[in-house]
Scaffold this active site. Sequence first.
Site, PDB file in Angstrom:
ATOM      1  N   TYR A   1       4.815  11.425 -16.827  1.00 52.80           N
ATOM      2  CA  TYR A   1       5.834  11.536 -15.773  1.00 52.80           C
ATOM      3  C   TYR A   1       5.875  12.939 -15.161  1.00 52.80           C
ATOM      4  O   TYR A   1       5.763  13.097 -13.935  1.00 52.80           O
ATOM      5  CB  TYR A   1       7.186  11.169 -16.366  1.00 52.80           C
ATOM      6  CG  TYR A   1       8.309  11.025 -15.377  1.00 52.80           C
ATOM      7  CD1 TYR A   1       8.343   9.954 -14.489  1.00 52.80           C
ATOM      8  CD2 TYR A   1       9.356  11.944 -15.353  1.00 52.80           C
ATOM      9  CE1 TYR A   1       9.393   9.808 -13.594  1.00 52.80           C
ATOM     10  CE2 TYR A   1      10.410  11.801 -14.472  1.00 52.80           C
ATOM     11  CZ  TYR A   1      10.429  10.739 -13.590  1.00 52.80           C
ATOM     12  OH  TYR A   1      11.463  10.591 -12.713  1.00 52.80           O
TER      13      TYR A   1
ATOM     14  N   VAL B   1       7.360  10.237  -7.027  1.00 51.89           N
ATOM     15  CA  VAL B   1       6.921   9.676  -8.297  1.00 51.89           C
ATOM     16  C   VAL B   1       7.688   8.398  -8.615  1.00 51.89           C
ATOM     17  O   VAL B   1       7.117   7.412  -9.090  1.00 51.89           O
ATOM     18  CB  VAL B   1       7.115  10.704  -9.433  1.00 51.89           C
ATOM     19  CG1 VAL B   1       6.807  10.092 -10.794  1.00 51.89           C
ATOM     20  CG2 VAL B   1       6.258  11.937  -9.191  1.00 51.89           C
ATOM     21  N   GLU B   2       8.986   8.407  -8.346  1.00 50.38           N
ATOM     22  CA  GLU B   2       9.839   7.280  -8.703  1.00 50.38           C
ATOM     23  C   GLU B   2       9.602   6.043  -7.833  1.00 50.38           C
ATOM     24  O   GLU B   2       9.544   4.927  -8.333  1.00 50.38           O
ATOM     25  CB  GLU B   2      11.321   7.691  -8.593  1.00 50.38           C
ATOM     26  CG  GLU B   2      11.810   8.565  -9.720  1.00 50.38           C
ATOM     27  CD  GLU B   2      11.963   7.795 -11.021  1.00 50.38           C
ATOM     28  OE1 GLU B   2      11.972   6.558 -10.993  1.00 50.38           O
ATOM     29  OE2 GLU B   2      12.066   8.437 -12.080  1.00 50.38           O
ATOM     30  N   SER B   3       9.508   6.237  -6.534  1.00 49.50           N
ATOM     31  CA  SER B   3       9.525   5.090  -5.621  1.00 49.50           C
ATOM     32  C   SER B   3       8.606   5.230  -4.419  1.00 49.50           C
ATOM     33  O   SER B   3       8.581   4.341  -3.572  1.00 49.50           O
ATOM     34  CB  SER B   3      10.955   4.896  -5.099  1.00 49.50           C
ATOM     35  OG  SER B   3      11.362   6.051  -4.357  1.00 49.50           O
TER      36      SER B   3
END
Length: 574
Positions: A244, A139-141
């Site tokens: 998120y 999800v982040e990167s």
Amino acid sequence: MIELRNFETFPNKFKQFLLCFGLLAPLASIADSGIISSAAASSNNTYISTAPTSASGNANTQNSANDQGDTADLWDRIRMGFGMDTLDTPLVATHINWYAQRPEYVRRMVERSRRYLYHILGEVEKRGMPTEIALLPMVESAFNPMAYSTSHASGIWQFVPATGKDFGLKQNGWYDGRRDIIAATDAALDYLTKLHNQFGTWELALAAYNCGEGCVARAIAKNQAQGLPTDYLSLNLPTETRHYVPKLLAVKQIIADPESAGLNLDSIPNQAYFTTVTLTKPIDVSLAAKLANMPVNEFVSLNPAYNKPVVRSDTPAQLLLPVDKVDTFSNNLQNYDRPLVTWQVYAAKIGERISTIAKKFGVTVTWLKEHNPIQLSHKGKLTSDHALMVPLKGNADNTYATDKTNNKIALAEPGIVKVSMQDTPGQGIPNKTARIEQSHQEKMPREITVKAGDTLYNLATRYQVTAHELAQWNKIKPNQLKLGQTLIVAAPNDSHETSSKHETNDRQDKSGSRKADKKPVRQEKPRHYIVRKGDTLSSIAQKYDLAIDDIQRWNKLKHHAVLQPGSKLLLKSG
């Protein structure tokens, strides 16, 4: 004799055999202690030791992790550790559908993750966390170690500078701990543990990881004051934060049942991908990769924290190498009798002319600019003191050739690439990874969308192509960009990887042969140049090895001047 370095890779049945004879516990204890010295230390003590990087070497940890050693597939081990509840929100399905429509994006993300997941999962299990947390970098990167956001978050865990420092991640000109796979993983999991202890649920902890603990605390206080519930779905959180946790749960659902989303997951072996090597002396990134017999791109993907072409630290440097490359690296290092470093730092002073420095070290002005973040006056002089990375005298030709063949990603900060919303989870949702430094394994062509403030020049610089190429591929003139316009940033039929396509000083000559093994031949600078269709100040400066500032000064051009075909430029000052 058993090589303890590879203790983590022993088959589970063999461990059980050792356990029957009372041998496993002492071996596990030794492995956990980290006192594992290499028998192949070099004469100059550059190569000290290796050690396993998984936290799951402890027998008790393994037994408490759902017998993870009994599966050969890492995905199965992850599935067995899922512990987060589902959320009653349609956003989960929204994000599952987003990934399902982008199978190639998922494939690239999974391919990158195979380097890191075994280590991350071991650390997650050691802390007793649900294994969904190991998927958070998706999800982040998207597991891009060079990911960089508009809020200056960096690495697979996307730490902003201040939070990184709060959790012990060093950041300086040589090294950025936010991109260190091991250090950043420890910091991220420590931070998430702290947030979980503070807020009581993983949903709220993840929300705080995304928008900040103050943001979540204020939302909780507001609901409490109004007598409202304070669970994740009940809070009034920023749009990105509301999406998120559903994004993570969407990834979880895809991992749990990829067929339901119409996707296939390539298997990832349930074994360590990398191990650590400790060095006491600096070494060129390109040389370290060569000694390990691996591509520089692969070496950098495991060691993205080093900002310069030299691995250097104020303490013994820790390198990550694939498990099957450690012995090769050790043996080659032992037998290597030449200098380990071909670079030096030159303390340049304010007011020095960049062309003089380039001549002094046998490189071009363009080369210096590519490898050093410098600011110049309109006269081509440094506007402040700089510690410039330059080749050691006598190594200029060799260093330049190495850079231009396979070391571009290691020698310069990778270009920042804006990813349009069609390649970012949650279409239309503000996302802190909207600007990502693309790994040099992405394929071309790639479409981009022109945004406010974009020019042909800055787009060409960002994607490491020339403005002339951009104009030619898209059949446009430099002043024809329009907001929302779609451009391609590679030749329409070119499928080369960006690591070769985007070497602007490593073009093929007419016969197709590469020129990277020799210093580029500078074209003789004419006194005047007639501007052609598609020319820009950047392309002309590069062609004749000039500084853009000089061309602007000689011709009294403004900074963002648009060149008109047929106009005459002065290229020499007298």
